[in-house]
Structures are given as structure tokens and as C-alpha cells.
Design an enzyme around this catalytic site. Structure first.
Site, short mmCIF file in Angstrom:
data_model
loop_
_atom_site.label_atom_id
_atom_site.label_comp_id
_atom_site.label_asym_id
_atom_site.label_seq_id
_atom_site.Cartn_x
_atom_site.Cartn_y
_atom_site.Cartn_z
N HIS A 46 25.23 12.27 -5.74
CA HIS A 46 25.42 12.30 -4.27
C HIS A 46 26.20 13.55 -3.85
O HIS A 46 26.87 13.53 -2.83
CB HIS A 46 26.14 11.05 -3.75
CG HIS A 46 25.57 9.77 -4.27
ND1 HIS A 46 24.71 8.97 -3.55
CD2 HIS A 46 25.74 9.15 -5.47
CE1 HIS A 46 24.37 7.91 -4.27
NE2 HIS A 46 24.97 7.99 -5.44
N SER A 94 24.49 42.02 3.81
CA SER A 94 24.21 41.70 5.21
C SER A 94 24.26 43.00 6.01
O SER A 94 25.05 43.89 5.72
CB SER A 94 25.26 40.72 5.73
OG SER A 94 25.40 40.86 7.14
N GLU A 143 17.25 31.58 -2.46
CA GLU A 143 16.89 30.94 -1.19
C GLU A 143 15.37 30.92 -1.01
O GLU A 143 14.81 29.94 -0.51
CB GLU A 143 17.57 31.66 -0.04
CG GLU A 143 19.09 31.47 -0.09
CD GLU A 143 19.81 32.41 0.85
OE1 GLU A 143 20.09 32.00 1.98
OE2 GLU A 143 20.10 33.55 0.45
#
Ligand code: ARG
Length: 473
Positions: A172, A293, A306
Site C-alpha cells: 500500500h 528543466s 516517465e
């Protein structure tokens, strides 16, 4: 096929379509709108090596069937080799080239002249495209397997060095129990192992040869199909021509195998993305596999991971697209099936692009083993503490309750479980001796888990032997 007379008669009528494998029965050429939608060469061009291969084998088969002389077949095979060289150099298809089969036929005419018109005897693009697609899938499954194996290899290599490093395992996404870092890495190894089994199965299912099925009813010429199959690397031949030209199950199998691989890659990726965040700080991505970035100079983004996380959307989309294309089509070949290749190629391309990037990310990241270890708190050994009581014949339910009380007490006091005084332990259960506290060590917890498949040091060493064996197969 058209003989020279018919070809010239056709050009007199000025059909706009150029080199075609059909058209004799029509008074005019196809409308540009039909040509545009019907044309598949932009997608199926990449089938050329397989179409050349099967065409060469077919030429040999036609000798056995008494259709071609040995000389003619030789001319054709050499001509096909020259066509292959031209295609390899990147021949630009003409607007009139409907698909790869038509293009190869046109180029073969350019290379060897009219004898080329004999090659398309007793075969149809229906059995041709099914055969070429199967050859493609067989090759693609092998290529993906190589890439998947490389990912496994890097997981295993890194795991070997991390058998002594400890980290929390999560259920979890809550800290659950300590495991060795090797054990966590190998969890991903075994998932990919199942994918590789599915890739092998998909390749095997693709290995049934449809060639000789003709358009639908079987070739009218006595082709030695088993021999043709052997020559092309198929393990067997299809038993029903109607099924053979209308069957795209092998593509669905391939796409399902690729979907599984994408799912597993996405889960590995998500673990690493989380672990690479400052909040976890378990891993740091290498420069070669990080992006920056445009605005925030401090960023170190794991883009490949990703994209891996996103990849099941595309691959599953491809699977759904294929299955929906097959659904409800009448038996035999239907032009619907022309739409099968786009999703198939897309999924294979994506997988072959993605896996090396993920593998590279795993190879070049650094583990912060101190940070991983420090994320283990003594509460994560609560189960071990309960097991301690069980070894003294206390039922697990009673033990669970006693340890639960201790955990609550520690929580209220704002201290670690192992910081509670002796008196608390005795109050929780009279069978808690001084030695009970030893159960709260992470290393002791691992040593308790030597069951095969567990995270105990010996069990993990045995697991690594099994993993090596799996890679060697
Ligand atoms: N380009 C076609 C495809 O990909 C080849 C088969 C065409 N067959 C036909 N009967 N028109 O499915």
C-alpha cells in the site's frame, strides 16, 4: 498476371494507377480518394525483408510445382536480391505503389523483365501478407527478447552487489518489512522473465506458415508447403486456408506479450521515480539518463522512466486497436486487416526504443544505501516480534494483539518501538524476555526469512543462482 499485350492495352486506356497487381476487370483506374485510403505502403514498407525472403522461397517452390524452370527461378531469386539491395538503400515508393508487395513486384519487373510476372502464380497478397507479418513477428519477438534480457541482466548485476544493503519493502506504499535491495531489484527481474516467456510463446504461435493458402481456398499448384516452411524458419504449416488468411491471433498474442512487458517496465519505472524523489532519496539518476528543466536549474528528471510509465497506454491501445479490428470480420481475409500493422509496428517500435533507455537508467543510477537503510524503523519488525511469541506457543492472534498495543504505546510516546522500556514489553506480554528486543533488528528480520523465495541472505543467494540460470537459458 498481365502479359505484355494486356499491359500495353491498359496504358492505351490511360489508367492512372501505374503498376498494379489487379485492375484488368475495370474500365477505369481507381479514384484518387480510393487510392489514398487504400494505400498502405507508408506503414507496411518495413515488411520488405520478409516479403523478399518469402518470395525467393516461393520461386523455389514454383520450380517444384513445375511452374518455373530452374533458370527462371534463379533469375527471379537474383532479381529479388537486387530489389532487396535497392530497398535497403531506401528506394522511394511511387504514388502508385499500393503496398510493399506491389512495390517489390514492380521493382522485380524492372530488374528481370517479364519473367517477374510469373512469380505471383498460385499465391495471393492474402497469404503473402499473413506470411510476411508472421515472419516479422517472429523476428520482432526475438529483438524484444534481447532488449528485455539486457534489462534483466542489469537488474541482476546490480542486485549481486546489493545483497547486504537493506531497504523497506512497501505494501500500500506504506513501509512494511525490511528486505535486501537485491531482493527488490530481483522482483522486477522475475516479472520480466515472465514477459520473455510470453514473447517466446508469441514467436512460436507466429511460426505457423500460411503461404500456399492462396486467396482463400489454397493454391492450385502443387507446392511442397512443409519444405517451404522449413526454408522460411516456420515450425509448421497452417491446416486450413480460410483460417490461415483470416487469422491475426498471432498479432494479438504478440501485442499481449508486449503489453505485459510495458506493464512491468512501468512498475519498475514508478518504483525508481519515487525512489529518486528528494522525499525518498534512495537513488540518484546518472547524468546521461537525466534531463533538465528549461526553467528550474536544479531539476534532474527521469524522463525515460516517465515515458516507460506512460508506455502501457500506447501498447495496450495498440492491442485494443488490433482486437477491435478483428472483431466481427467475416471469415477469410478482409481489407480491415490492413489496419493490423500500424498498432503492431507501433508497439514493437516503442518497446525497442524504450527498453534500452530504461536499462541505461538502471545501469547508471547510484543507490544511496545509507538513506535506504535509515528508512527502516523498528516498527517494521513488529511482525518479527509477534513471531517471537508464536515460537513460544502463543497464538499469532494473541501475539498480534500484544505487539499492536506496544506499537500504539510507542506512537503515543513519540518514540521508536525499540526505545520502549523493559516494563512495557513485560506488560504487553509476560513471555517477552530481554532477548525479544533482538527481534527488532532489521538484519535479524532478514535472517528469519530464509524460506525459498524469501529475503533471507541465503535465500537471496539461491535466488541469484536461479536468476543466472534463467538468463543462461
Ligand atoms: N496491403 C494489404 C494488407 O496489408 C495486403 C493484402 C491485400 N489483399 C487484398 N486482397 N487486397 O492487408
Amino acid at each position: 498476371m498481365a502479359n505484355a499485350k494486356r499491359t500495353s492495352a491498359r496504358s492505351v486506356r490511360k489508367k492512372a494507377a501505374g503498376h498494379q497487381l489487379w485492375g484488368g476487370r475495370f474500365a477505369t483506374g481507381p479514384d484518387p480518394a480510393l487510392v489514398a485510403i487504400n494505400r498502405s505502403i507508408d506503414v507496411d514498407f518495413r515488411l520488405w525483408p520478409h516479403d523478399i525472403q518469402l518470395s525467393k522461397a516461393w520461386a523455389a517452390g514454383l520450380v517444384g510445382a513445375g511452374v518455373l524452370s530452374r533458370r527462371e527461378a534463379g533469375t527471379m531469386r537474383r532479381g529479388l536480391d537486387r530489389v532487396a539491395r535497392r530497398l535497403g538503400k531506401g528506394v522511394k515508393p511511387l504514388r502508385s505503389d499500393e503496398d510493399i508487395h506491389t512495390l517489390i513486384d514492380r521493382l522485380l519487373h524492372e530488374e528481370v523483365g517479364q519473367v517477374a510476372s510469373r512469380l505471383h502464380t498460385g499465391r495471393s497478397r492474402n497469404d503473402q501478407v499473413a506470411t510476411a507479418s508472421r515472419l516479422y513477428v517472429m523476428q520482432a519477438m526475438r529483438d524484444v527478447d534481447v532488449a528485455a534480457r539486457a534489462l534483466q541482466r542489469v537488474c541482476l548485476t546490480r542486485a549481486r552487489k546489493l545483497t547486504g544493503a537493506l531497504m523497506p519493502a512497501y505494501t500500500h506504499l506504506q513501509r512494511a518489512q525490511p528486505v535486501s535491495v537485491a531482493h527488490w531489484l530481483l522482483a522486477h527481474f522475475w516479472a520480466v522473465q515472465r514477459d520473455r516467456e510470453r514473447l517466446a510463446t508469441a514467436a512460436h504461435r507466429a511460426g505457423v506458415m500460411p503461404l500456399g493458402s492462396g486467396a482463400i481456398a489454397g493454391s492450385a499448384f502443387r507446392i511442397n508447403r512443409p519444405r517451404l516452411a522449413r526454408e522460411l524458419g516456420f515450425h509448421s504449416i497452417s491446416q486450413n486456408s480460410i483460417d490461415a488468411v483470416g487469422d491475426r491471433d498471432f498479432m494479438a498474442d504478440a501485442l499481449f506479450a508486449l503489453t505485459g512487458l510495458a506493464l512491468h517496465t512501468s512498475r519498475l519505472a514508478e518504483d525508481l521515480i519515487l525512489f529518486g524523489s528528494s522525499e525518498f532519496g534512495f537513488v540518484r539518476f546518472g547524468d546521461a539518463f537525466s534531463t533538465g528543466s528549461s526553467m528550474m536549474p536544479q531539476k534532474r528528471n527521469p524522463d525515460a522512466l516517465e515515458l516507460a510509465r506512460a508506455s502501457p497506454a500506447r501498447v495496450l491501445g495498440d492491442l485494443v486497436s488490433l482486437v477491435a479490428t478483428i472483431k466481427g470480420t467475416p471469415s477469410g481475409y478482409n481489407k480491415d486487416f490492413q489496419e493490423d500493422k500500424r498498432p503492431l509496428f507501433d508497439a514493437v517500435n516503442l518497446t525497442l526504443q524504450l527498453l534500452p533507455a530504461v536499462t541505461g537508467t538502471v545501469r547508471t543510477l547510484t543507490f544511496n544505501v545509507a538513506k535506504m537503510r535509515s528508512a527502516i524503523s523498528s516498527a517494521m519488525m513488529a511482525t518479527d516480534l509477534a513471531d517471537y511469541l508464536v515460537r513460544q506457543r502463543v497464538t499469532f492472534r494473541e501475539a498480534h494483539g500484544a505487539v499492536g498495543g506496544l506499537v500504539r504505546e510507542a506512537e503515543i510516546a513519540g518514540v521508536e518501538l525499540d526505545a520502549l522500556p523493559e516494563s512495557s514489553f513485560l506488560a504487553a506480554h509476560p513471555l517477552f524476555q530481554r532477548s525479544a528486543r533482538r527481534e527488532l533488528g532489521a538484519d535479524a528480520s532478514l535472517r528469519n526469512r530464509e524460506v525459498p523465495g524469501g529475503t533471507g541472505p541465503k535465500a537471496v543467494a539461491a535466488q541469484i543462482v536461479m536468476a543466472e540460470a534463467a538468463l543462461a537459458r
